[in-house]
Motif scaffolding. Structure first.
Motif, mmCIF file in Angstrom:
data_model
loop_
_atom_site.group_PDB
_atom_site.id
_atom_site.type_symbol
_atom_site.label_atom_id
_atom_site.label_comp_id
_atom_site.label_asym_id
_atom_site.label_seq_id
_atom_site.Cartn_x
_atom_site.Cartn_y
_atom_site.Cartn_z
ATOM 1 N N PHE A 141 96.620 58.810 -6.059
ATOM 2 C CA PHE A 141 95.308 58.808 -5.385
ATOM 3 C C PHE A 141 94.153 58.503 -6.336
ATOM 4 O O PHE A 141 93.217 57.800 -5.972
ATOM 5 N N LYS A 142 94.180 59.093 -7.548
ATOM 6 C CA LYS A 142 93.149 58.812 -8.560
ATOM 7 C C LYS A 142 91.744 58.817 -7.936
ATOM 8 O O LYS A 142 91.012 57.844 -7.983
ATOM 9 N N LEU A 143 91.367 59.951 -7.356
ATOM 10 C CA LEU A 143 90.122 60.059 -6.592
ATOM 11 C C LEU A 143 88.907 59.591 -7.379
ATOM 12 O O LEU A 143 88.049 58.881 -6.854
ATOM 13 N N GLY A 149 85.529 60.804 -6.196
ATOM 14 C CA GLY A 149 85.397 61.937 -7.103
ATOM 15 C C GLY A 149 84.238 62.845 -6.763
ATOM 16 O O GLY A 149 84.365 64.073 -6.759
ATOM 17 N N GLU A 150 83.099 62.253 -6.448
ATOM 18 C CA GLU A 150 81.903 63.049 -6.118
ATOM 19 C C GLU A 150 82.117 63.858 -4.837
ATOM 20 O O GLU A 150 81.736 65.024 -4.742
ATOM 21 N N PHE A 155 83.203 69.067 -2.108
ATOM 22 C CA PHE A 155 84.053 69.835 -1.199
ATOM 23 C C PHE A 155 84.696 71.020 -1.910
ATOM 24 O O PHE A 155 84.925 72.074 -1.307
ATOM 25 N N ALA A 156 85.006 70.854 -3.192
ATOM 26 C CA ALA A 156 85.766 71.866 -3.919
ATOM 27 C C ALA A 156 84.993 73.169 -4.109
ATOM 28 O O ALA A 156 85.587 74.252 -4.076
ATOM 29 N N THR A 157 83.678 73.092 -4.285
ATOM 30 C CA THR A 157 82.908 74.313 -4.556
ATOM 31 C C THR A 157 82.901 75.275 -3.370
ATOM 32 O O THR A 157 83.206 76.462 -3.554
ATOM 33 N N ASN A 220 83.514 55.033 -10.008
ATOM 34 C CA ASN A 220 82.814 56.190 -9.460
ATOM 35 C C ASN A 220 81.471 55.725 -8.886
ATOM 36 O O ASN A 220 81.128 54.543 -8.947
ATOM 37 N N LEU A 221 80.706 56.661 -8.354
ATOM 38 C CA LEU A 221 79.481 56.289 -7.649
ATOM 39 C C LEU A 221 78.443 55.663 -8.580
ATOM 40 O O LEU A 221 77.707 54.753 -8.187
#
Length: 309
Positions: A141-143, A149-150, A155-157, A220-221
């Motif tokens: 996937f290598k987000l 990634g952002e 979402f992770a927090t 990334n962004l």
């Protein structure tokens, strides 16, 4: 064994980044169910989360070395560009890979104990969190390499805050979650300012890596938008943090003392101002990256204390 090198590889600052949302989620649980609060389980959840994030950071170093971005990076700072230990040859790729996998293994072991002794709901949250951490840079996937990634960080927090809450207030099943609609709403609202500031801090860390990331196709962004346009995403993330914080206080969902978290606003403003001027000068960005990091840490501590007061 090179102890100092391995200490650097684990990136202690970033471990603090993930410990704070766990403590925040535990604080929200304490405010609503003080009789079920367990300090040992809070500590255990913090260690499990730090182990998971250590694995994420270490594997990020490994896969960024393999892709070549850390090898090409000539603008490494204390906050960006990885540890630099693999390009320098201080640590071996195999050793770093094993350390990353062992960190994930320790987190899984601690998480399994929590699941078996607290709630099976923790398993669902833990698996999602582990998947985000592992596949942040790992194939297939290598987000972080594909523009997600952002979003993953954002979402992770809230997921960490929710997980910590569930550890302290363990529902027996998903059906039992419906009885906690009020507290779960507070969990979400309290996690959003933290999520925006956390994502903003990690986002500004990407600016010095622009040239190296672009060269290896790590889109990334910041790479997708270009550094000048990407500045406004950082400003938006920072602004949203304080807008949501204010809305939470005004609506009564957050304690009045949550307003203490606005003490971090000048730090965020300082980071925004600096990024607008020095977005393409990595070495000059260091004070502003530190300011963004400090804003996240300070605001999260303030929010946490508000639930304990």
């Amino acid at each position: 064994m090179n102890f100092q090198a391995w200490l650097k590889e684990f990136r202690v600052l970033f471990l603090i980044f993930v410990a704070l949302p766990v403590v925040l989620g535990s604080a929200v649980a304490y405010a609503y169910e003080p009789q079920s609060f367990s300090l040992p389980y809070c500590v255990l959840a913090v260690i499990a989360m730090m182990s998971l994030h250590a694995g994420t950071v270490i594997l990020n170093d490994y896969f960024d070395f393999r892709s070549g971005t850390d090898v090409l990076n000539k603008e490494r700072t204390p906050y960006s560009g990885g540890s630099g230990l693999l390009p320098e040859g201080t640590l071996s790729p195999a050793g770093v890979l094993i350390a990353g996998l062992l960190s994930f293994g320790l987190s899984a072991l601690l998480g399994t104990f929590i699941v078996l002794t607290r709630s099976p709901i923790v398993l669902v949250i833990g698996v999602i969190g582990a998947a985000i951490g592992f596949f942040y840079t790992a194939p297939p996937f290598k987000l972080a390499y594909r523009g997600f990634g952002e979003t993953a960080r954002l979402f992770a927090t809230p997921l960490m805050v929710l997980g910590a809450f569930v550890v302290q207030v363990p529902p027996a099943s998903m059906a039992d979650m419906s009885s906690y609609v009020g507290p779960l709403t507070v969990v979400l609202v309290s996690s959003l300012p933290v999520a925006f500031l956390n994502t903003a801090a990690l986002y500004i860390f990407q600016f010095p890596d622009y040239e190296a990331d672009s060269a290896v196709g790590k889109t990334n962004l910041v790479v997708r938008l270009g550094r000048k346009n990407a500045v406004y995403v950082f400003i938006l993330l920072s602004a949203l943090a304080y807008i949501v914080l204010l809305a939470g206080i005004v609506s009564g969902l957050l304690p009045f003392f949550s307003a203490i978290a606005f003490v971090a606003l000048p730090l965020s403003a300082f980071a925004c101002k600096g990024l607008l001027v020095y977005f393409d000068l990595p070495k000059k960005l260091v004070p502003y990256m530190k300011s963004a990091s400090d804003a996240y840490i300070l605001a999260t501590i303030a929010l946490t204390l508000a639930f304990f007061i």
